[in-house]
Structure formats: C-alpha cells, structure tokens
Write a protein that holds these residues in place. Structure first.
Motif, PDB file in Angstrom:
ATOM      1  N   ASP A 132      49.256  44.253  62.264  1.00  0.00           N
ATOM      2  CA  ASP A 132      48.042  45.244  62.534  1.00  0.00           C
ATOM      3  C   ASP A 132      47.103  45.097  61.933  1.00  0.00           C
ATOM      4  O   ASP A 132      46.803  45.647  60.466  1.00  0.00           O
ATOM      5  N   GLU A 133      45.967  44.368  62.968  1.00  0.00           N
ATOM      6  CA  GLU A 133      44.197  44.181  62.180  1.00  0.00           C
ATOM      7  C   GLU A 133      44.045  45.781  61.227  1.00  0.00           C
ATOM      8  O   GLU A 133      43.335  45.215  60.470  1.00  0.00           O
ATOM      9  N   VAL A 134      44.085  46.949  61.869  1.00  0.00           N
ATOM     10  CA  VAL A 134      43.483  48.058  61.364  1.00  0.00           C
ATOM     11  C   VAL A 134      44.184  48.214  59.811  1.00  0.00           C
ATOM     12  O   VAL A 134      43.660  48.383  59.445  1.00  0.00           O
ATOM     13  N   ASP A 135      45.276  47.915  60.087  1.00  0.00           N
ATOM     14  CA  ASP A 135      46.093  48.278  58.307  1.00  0.00           C
ATOM     15  C   ASP A 135      45.721  47.500  57.279  1.00  0.00           C
ATOM     16  O   ASP A 135      45.609  47.462  56.342  1.00  0.00           O
ATOM     17  N   ARG A 136      45.712  45.536  57.525  1.00  0.00           N
ATOM     18  CA  ARG A 136      45.398  44.816  57.243  1.00  0.00           C
ATOM     19  C   ARG A 136      43.159  45.483  56.645  1.00  0.00           C
ATOM     20  O   ARG A 136      43.583  44.734  55.354  1.00  0.00           O
ATOM     21  N   VAL A 137      42.410  45.430  57.889  1.00  0.00           N
ATOM     22  CA  VAL A 137      41.647  45.653  57.006  1.00  0.00           C
ATOM     23  C   VAL A 137      41.067  46.963  56.677  1.00  0.00           C
ATOM     24  O   VAL A 137      40.524  46.992  54.848  1.00  0.00           O
ATOM     25  N   VAL A 138      41.728  47.832  56.444  1.00  0.00           N
ATOM     26  CA  VAL A 138      42.094  49.644  55.082  1.00  0.00           C
ATOM     27  C   VAL A 138      42.115  49.170  54.326  1.00  0.00           C
ATOM     28  O   VAL A 138      41.737  49.471  53.073  1.00  0.00           O
ATOM     29  N   GLY A 139      43.794  48.176  54.455  1.00  0.00           N
ATOM     30  CA  GLY A 139      43.789  47.267  52.675  1.00  0.00           C
ATOM     31  C   GLY A 139      42.955  47.093  52.395  1.00  0.00           C
ATOM     32  O   GLY A 139      42.193  46.966  50.633  1.00  0.00           O
ATOM     33  N   LEU A 140      41.612  45.941  52.465  1.00  0.00           N
ATOM     34  CA  LEU A 140      40.946  44.994  51.924  1.00  0.00           C
ATOM     35  C   LEU A 140      39.947  45.928  51.886  1.00  0.00           C
ATOM     36  O   LEU A 140      39.088  45.345  50.625  1.00  0.00           O
ATOM     37  N   GLU A 141      39.155  47.351  52.502  1.00  0.00           N
ATOM     38  CA  GLU A 141      37.749  47.750  52.086  1.00  0.00           C
ATOM     39  C   GLU A 141      38.617  48.760  51.316  1.00  0.00           C
ATOM     40  O   GLU A 141      38.005  48.679  50.378  1.00  0.00           O
ATOM     41  N   LEU A 142      40.102  49.022  50.170  1.00  0.00           N
ATOM     42  CA  LEU A 142      40.293  49.439  49.501  1.00  0.00           C
ATOM     43  C   LEU A 142      40.000  48.900  48.885  1.00  0.00           C
ATOM     44  O   LEU A 142      40.587  49.759  47.318  1.00  0.00           O
ATOM     45  N   GLY A 143      40.150  47.312  49.009  1.00  0.00           N
ATOM     46  CA  GLY A 143      40.191  47.157  47.583  1.00  0.00           C
ATOM     47  C   GLY A 143      41.095  45.628  46.660  1.00  0.00           C
ATOM     48  O   GLY A 143      41.955  45.248  46.166  1.00  0.00           O
ATOM     49  N   ALA A 144      42.507  45.714  48.216  1.00  0.00           N
ATOM     50  CA  ALA A 144      43.000  44.688  47.860  1.00  0.00           C
ATOM     51  C   ALA A 144      42.460  43.816  47.849  1.00  0.00           C
ATOM     52  O   ALA A 144      41.969  42.972  48.465  1.00  0.00           O
ATOM     53  N   ASP A 145      43.023  42.412  46.928  1.00  0.00           N
ATOM     54  CA  ASP A 145      42.853  41.031  47.172  1.00  0.00           C
ATOM     55  C   ASP A 145      44.166  40.163  48.526  1.00  0.00           C
ATOM     56  O   ASP A 145      43.150  39.292  48.404  1.00  0.00           O
ATOM     57  N   ASP A 146      44.656  40.506  48.730  1.00  0.00           N
ATOM     58  CA  ASP A 146      45.220  39.808  49.840  1.00  0.00           C
ATOM     59  C   ASP A 146      46.436  40.774  50.537  1.00  0.00           C
ATOM     60  O   ASP A 146      47.172  41.822  50.062  1.00  0.00           O
ATOM     61  N   TYR A 147      46.878  39.842  52.011  1.00  0.00           N
ATOM     62  CA  TYR A 147      48.207  40.876  52.334  1.00  0.00           C
ATOM     63  C   TYR A 147      49.275  40.327  53.000  1.00  0.00           C
ATOM     64  O   TYR A 147      48.719  38.844  53.112  1.00  0.00           O
ATOM     65  N   VAL A 148      50.795  39.977  53.309  1.00  0.00           N
ATOM     66  CA  VAL A 148      51.367  39.322  53.760  1.00  0.00           C
ATOM     67  C   VAL A 148      52.360  40.369  54.881  1.00  0.00           C
ATOM     68  O   VAL A 148      52.441  42.005  54.221  1.00  0.00           O
TER      69      VAL A 148
END
Length: 231
Positions: free
Chosen positions: A92-108
């Motif tokens: 889900d792109e929304v989940d990924r984008v929210v995570g990155l906007e919070l300051g995450a470095d990456d996602y899997v």
C-alpha cells in the motif's frame, strides 16, 4: 530476549508480533553478526528503543498497542534519529509514504526475503557509520555537508537528517549540476533497483527540502528526468 552482537555490528531492535516472522528475522540477523532484541508489541518496542539505543530498528507497522509508525513518530519527536525500516503486510503506497514522511529510512513489504532485509540493514548500518577520512566537506548554495562527521548545515544552522536523507543529499552534492534519474538514486543511495518504486525518492527529496528551509533550492527538480544539486 537479546542476542549479543559482534563488535562491529551493533544491536538491532525488531518489533514484530508474528512470532514466526520475528524468529526468522532474528535468525538471519544473528547469522550476520548483529545482536537482536525482539518485542511483540508497540509499547514495549518504544520502551526498548529508548532504553537500548539500537543501531537500527525494524518495525512492523501493524502492532498490538501503538503502531510502528507511532513508534517512529515519537522517536523523531525526541530527536532520536535511529535508522528505521518498516515492515508492512500490504503493498500500500499510502502506508509506505506515511512511514517515509515520518522519517523512516526504508520499508519492506511482506512477504519478504530475509536475505534482502539483512542486506538493507547492512547497507543502512554501513552508511550510518560515516565515511572514512579523505572526503572533502561539500558546500553548494547555502548548504554545507561534512561526509566524515555526517553533519549538515543550511544557512549556518544545523540540520537533523535521517541516515538515508543524509546519503541522498550527499550523493546529489558530490557532483553539483549533474542530473540523476530516480532510478539512479535508488540504485546508488538505497542499493536496490527501480522495482522498489521511485516514489520513495520523491518523498525523501521532499523531506530533505522541508528540513533545509530557505536553502531547499539547492535541490532542483529536472522535470521528466530527476534531481540535481546546484547553487
């Protein structure tokens, strides 16, 4: 339960409520020499992050108690820039984008290859350790970046960046005026190919610009191509 790390690896915090997945991540990370501490809910995960000061946190987004994104948000609010990789069950792109906007470095995205996760942990850890001596301080426009100390100032004010945000800015500033495609930035900064989604690059660029404030014009968008750093 915590597994002791090799001296050059450090401790990774894994917050994952699905025991088989947590056990698999622990197995592969410990094989690679990392220490691992596992928590099964968000509240204990946040407490462990604050208490143990891990070198990196792997956070499932959907957790009992507070979510993985809330853990990340609270750490960043405390000015804690521990590198974070999110695990999400949905593509889900929304989940990924929210995570990155919070300051995450990456996602899997689950299901995932444990070897790929370990490779991403290694890559982020390697970058966060800094660059050996010999790399010059870079100044473009109002932004100064010191690769050895991993510090950034914008208009003489210090800027707090995540490990990945720092590496993205560093890569652009190495060759001012050189235009990089999103695919090139994914390969060079994140270390994986374009199938991961170029939206990741756009979100990180937006985050870096927001933190640079009035010096944000140092990163210029080249429509239809990618990004460049110039004065």
């Amino acid at each position: 339960m915590t597994a002791a790390p090799q001296p050059d690896r450090g401790l990774v915090l894994v917050v994952e409520d699905e025991q088989p997945i947590a056990d698999l991540i622990r197995l592969y990370l410990t094989r690679d020499g990392f220490g691992v501490h596992v928590c099964a809910d968000g509240d204990s995960g946040l407490a462990a992050a604050r208490r143990l000061r891990p070198v990196l946190a792997v956070l499932d987004i959907a957790l009992p108690g507070i979510s993985g994104t809330e853990i990340c948000r609270r750490l960043r609010a405390d000015d804690d820039w521990t590198p974070v990789i999110f695990l999400t069950a949905r593509d889900d792109e929304v989940d990924r984008v929210v995570g990155l906007e919070l300051g995450a470095d990456d996602y899997v995205t689950k299901p995932f290859s444990p070897r790929e996760l370990v490779a991403r942990v290694r890559a982020i850890r390697r970058r966060s350790l800094g660059t050996p001596g010999g790399q010059p301080v870079r100044t473009v426009g109002g932004v100064t970046l010191d690769p050895a100390r991993r510090t950034v100032t914008a208009d003489s004010h210090p800027v707090a960046l995540t490990s990945t945000e720092f590496d993205l800015l560093d890569h652009l500033m190495r060759r001012p005026g050189r235009v990089y495609t999103r695919e090139e930035l994914l390969a060079s900064v994140w270390g994986y190919a374009a199938h991961a989604g170029t939206r990741t690059v756009d979100v990180h660029v937006a985050q870096v610009r927001a933190k640079l404030g009035t010096a944000a014009t140092v990163i210029r968008t080249v429509r239809g191509v990618g990004y460049t750093a110039d004065g």
